[in-house]
Design a protein around this motif. Structure first.
Motif, PDB file in Angstrom:
ATOM      1  N   THR A 162      -5.787  32.751 -19.519  1.00 52.10           N
ATOM      2  CA  THR A 162      -4.642  31.901 -19.851  1.00 52.10           C
ATOM      3  C   THR A 162      -3.415  32.585 -19.269  1.00 52.10           C
ATOM      4  O   THR A 162      -3.342  33.827 -19.210  1.00 52.10           O
ATOM      5  CB  THR A 162      -4.457  31.702 -21.371  1.00 52.10           C
ATOM      6  OG1 THR A 162      -4.122  32.944 -21.973  1.00 52.10           O
ATOM      7  CG2 THR A 162      -5.700  31.089 -22.001  1.00 52.10           C
ATOM      8  N   LEU A 163      -2.469  31.802 -18.828  1.00 50.21           N
ATOM      9  CA  LEU A 163      -1.246  32.373 -18.270  1.00 50.21           C
ATOM     10  C   LEU A 163      -0.512  33.194 -19.324  1.00 50.21           C
ATOM     11  O   LEU A 163       0.028  34.256 -19.033  1.00 50.21           O
ATOM     12  CB  LEU A 163      -0.347  31.274 -17.710  1.00 50.21           C
ATOM     13  CG  LEU A 163       0.902  31.753 -16.985  1.00 50.21           C
ATOM     14  CD1 LEU A 163       0.556  32.656 -15.803  1.00 50.21           C
ATOM     15  CD2 LEU A 163       1.741  30.563 -16.526  1.00 50.21           C
ATOM     16  N   TYR A 164      -0.554  32.724 -20.553  1.00 52.42           N
ATOM     17  CA  TYR A 164       0.091  33.454 -21.650  1.00 52.42           C
ATOM     18  C   TYR A 164      -0.498  34.860 -21.787  1.00 52.42           C
ATOM     19  O   TYR A 164       0.234  35.844 -21.914  1.00 52.42           O
ATOM     20  CB  TYR A 164      -0.060  32.673 -22.963  1.00 52.42           C
ATOM     21  CG  TYR A 164       0.537  33.401 -24.139  1.00 52.42           C
ATOM     22  CD1 TYR A 164       1.903  33.344 -24.375  1.00 52.42           C
ATOM     23  CD2 TYR A 164      -0.261  34.157 -24.994  1.00 52.42           C
ATOM     24  CE1 TYR A 164       2.470  34.024 -25.440  1.00 52.42           C
ATOM     25  CE2 TYR A 164       0.289  34.834 -26.068  1.00 52.42           C
ATOM     26  CZ  TYR A 164       1.650  34.770 -26.286  1.00 52.42           C
ATOM     27  OH  TYR A 164       2.201  35.455 -27.336  1.00 52.42           O
TER      28      TYR A 164
ATOM     29  N   VAL B 237      -6.331  26.296 -13.118  1.00 51.34           N
ATOM     30  CA  VAL B 237      -7.690  25.803 -13.305  1.00 51.34           C
ATOM     31  C   VAL B 237      -7.673  24.597 -14.226  1.00 51.34           C
ATOM     32  O   VAL B 237      -8.375  23.616 -14.008  1.00 51.34           O
ATOM     33  CB  VAL B 237      -8.599  26.908 -13.906  1.00 51.34           C
ATOM     34  CG1 VAL B 237      -9.968  26.366 -14.258  1.00 51.34           C
ATOM     35  CG2 VAL B 237      -8.707  28.077 -12.955  1.00 51.34           C
ATOM     36  N   ASN B 238      -6.851  24.676 -15.278  1.00 59.22           N
ATOM     37  CA  ASN B 238      -6.797  23.622 -16.276  1.00 59.22           C
ATOM     38  C   ASN B 238      -5.367  23.472 -16.782  1.00 59.22           C
ATOM     39  O   ASN B 238      -4.822  24.415 -17.338  1.00 59.22           O
ATOM     40  CB  ASN B 238      -7.747  23.957 -17.430  1.00 59.22           C
ATOM     41  CG  ASN B 238      -7.862  22.830 -18.433  1.00 59.22           C
ATOM     42  OD1 ASN B 238      -7.546  21.687 -18.134  1.00 59.22           O
ATOM     43  ND2 ASN B 238      -8.309  23.163 -19.624  1.00 59.22           N
TER      44      ASN B 238
ATOM     45  N   LYS C 212       1.476  24.945 -22.388  1.00 58.51           N
ATOM     46  CA  LYS C 212       1.369  26.160 -23.193  1.00 58.51           C
ATOM     47  C   LYS C 212       0.010  26.849 -23.046  1.00 58.51           C
ATOM     48  O   LYS C 212      -0.075  28.071 -23.045  1.00 58.51           O
ATOM     49  CB  LYS C 212       1.635  25.827 -24.659  1.00 58.51           C
ATOM     50  CG  LYS C 212       1.757  27.030 -25.538  1.00 58.51           C
ATOM     51  CD  LYS C 212       2.202  26.658 -26.937  1.00 58.51           C
ATOM     52  CE  LYS C 212       2.431  27.899 -27.749  1.00 58.51           C
ATOM     53  NZ  LYS C 212       3.014  27.618 -29.050  1.00 58.51           N
ATOM     54  N   GLU C 213      -1.059  26.102 -22.907  1.00 59.56           N
ATOM     55  CA  GLU C 213      -2.409  26.677 -22.856  1.00 59.56           C
ATOM     56  C   GLU C 213      -3.023  26.654 -21.450  1.00 59.56           C
ATOM     57  O   GLU C 213      -4.240  26.676 -21.305  1.00 59.56           O
ATOM     58  CB  GLU C 213      -3.321  25.922 -23.829  1.00 59.56           C
ATOM     59  CG  GLU C 213      -2.893  26.037 -25.277  1.00 59.56           C
ATOM     60  CD  GLU C 213      -2.950  27.476 -25.796  1.00 59.56           C
ATOM     61  OE1 GLU C 213      -3.880  28.211 -25.431  1.00 59.56           O
ATOM     62  OE2 GLU C 213      -2.047  27.841 -26.566  1.00 59.56           O
ATOM     63  N   VAL C 214      -2.218  26.632 -20.400  1.00 61.28           N
ATOM     64  CA  VAL C 214      -2.727  26.546 -19.036  1.00 61.28           C
ATOM     65  C   VAL C 214      -3.614  27.753 -18.703  1.00 61.28           C
ATOM     66  O   VAL C 214      -3.325  28.875 -19.120  1.00 61.28           O
ATOM     67  CB  VAL C 214      -1.563  26.429 -18.018  1.00 61.28           C
ATOM     68  CG1 VAL C 214      -0.688  27.671 -18.026  1.00 61.28           C
ATOM     69  CG2 VAL C 214      -2.081  26.160 -16.623  1.00 61.28           C
ATOM     70  N   THR C 215      -4.716  27.493 -18.000  1.00 57.24           N
ATOM     71  CA  THR C 215      -5.571  28.587 -17.523  1.00 57.24           C
ATOM     72  C   THR C 215      -5.427  28.670 -16.010  1.00 57.24           C
ATOM     73  O   THR C 215      -5.257  27.659 -15.319  1.00 57.24           O
ATOM     74  CB  THR C 215      -7.051  28.375 -17.899  1.00 57.24           C
ATOM     75  OG1 THR C 215      -7.485  27.119 -17.420  1.00 57.24           O
ATOM     76  CG2 THR C 215      -7.250  28.470 -19.394  1.00 57.24           C
ATOM     77  N   VAL C 216      -5.487  29.916 -15.518  1.00 56.72           N
ATOM     78  CA  VAL C 216      -5.298  30.161 -14.091  1.00 56.72           C
ATOM     79  C   VAL C 216      -6.394  31.082 -13.563  1.00 56.72           C
ATOM     80  O   VAL C 216      -6.985  31.855 -14.317  1.00 56.72           O
ATOM     81  CB  VAL C 216      -3.909  30.776 -13.803  1.00 56.72           C
ATOM     82  CG1 VAL C 216      -2.794  29.826 -14.200  1.00 56.72           C
ATOM     83  CG2 VAL C 216      -3.734  32.118 -14.487  1.00 56.72           C
ATOM     84  N   LYS C 217      -6.651  30.973 -12.267  1.00 60.87           N
ATOM     85  CA  LYS C 217      -7.617  31.839 -11.592  1.00 60.87           C
ATOM     86  C   LYS C 217      -6.846  32.719 -10.618  1.00 60.87           C
ATOM     87  O   LYS C 217      -6.053  32.227  -9.811  1.00 60.87           O
ATOM     88  CB  LYS C 217      -8.660  31.012 -10.850  1.00 60.87           C
ATOM     89  CG  LYS C 217      -9.691  31.866 -10.112  1.00 60.87           C
ATOM     90  CD  LYS C 217     -10.906  31.067  -9.677  1.00 60.87           C
ATOM     91  CE  LYS C 217     -10.637  30.289  -8.437  1.00 60.87           C
ATOM     92  NZ  LYS C 217     -11.874  29.663  -7.868  1.00 60.87           N
ATOM     93  N   LEU C 218      -7.088  34.029 -10.698  1.00 55.52           N
ATOM     94  CA  LEU C 218      -6.379  34.972  -9.852  1.00 55.52           C
ATOM     95  C   LEU C 218      -6.943  34.969  -8.438  1.00 55.52           C
ATOM     96  O   LEU C 218      -8.150  34.834  -8.225  1.00 55.52           O
ATOM     97  CB  LEU C 218      -6.480  36.389 -10.430  1.00 55.52           C
ATOM     98  CG  LEU C 218      -5.833  36.594 -11.800  1.00 55.52           C
ATOM     99  CD1 LEU C 218      -6.046  38.021 -12.277  1.00 55.52           C
ATOM    100  CD2 LEU C 218      -4.349  36.250 -11.752  1.00 55.52           C
TER     101      LEU C 218
END
Length: 134
Positions: free
Chosen positions: A14-16, A60-61, A67-73
């Protein structure tokens, strides 16, 4: 630009969570982001331009403003920006453009990265791996 292969590439967070882990180490979210991708930047030096370790990420999502965004490095890389020294002679400031055109243009936005900082960048990537993968 110098790629630095790493085990963090393709990892999803998650970005957070990334912000909570990376900001205390000195990383900031780079200014060149949109709703689907961005980067974390670590400033290594600023003597002749700026030298950074950049860690890109893609959504990713969700969207980056969620607030709950997911990311791929992505693969980290070393980057150098060199700015003109002296007067801002290419700047034409009027009332309408004053807030946008107040700084000098980059002399070389993809300048050669100083060899003396390559080792520092690799050590920073090792620190990232131990912070994010443990």
């Amino acid at each position: 630009m110098i790629p630095v292969p790493s085990k963090i590439e393709s990892q999803i967070f998650t970005l957070y969570d990334l912000e909570q882990r990376l900001k205390p180490l000195g990383y900031v979210i780079g200014g060149n982001w949109d709703y689907y991708h961005g980067s974390f930047d670590y400033e290594i030096d600023d003597k002749v331009g700026y030298q950074f370790l950049r860690v890109p990420f893609n959504v990713v999502n969700g969207h980056l403003d969620d607030k709950e965004v997911t990311v791929k490095l992505g693969e980290p890389f070393l980057l150098s920006h060199k700015y003109q020294i002296g007067l801002d002679d290419n700047v034409h400031v009027g009332n309408k453009t004053a807030s946008f055109d107040q700084f000098s243009e980059p002399e070389d936005p993809d300048a050669e990265f100083p060899e003396e900082y390559v080792g520092v960048g690799k050590e920073l990537v090792q620190e990232l791996e131990s912070t994010l993968l443990s």
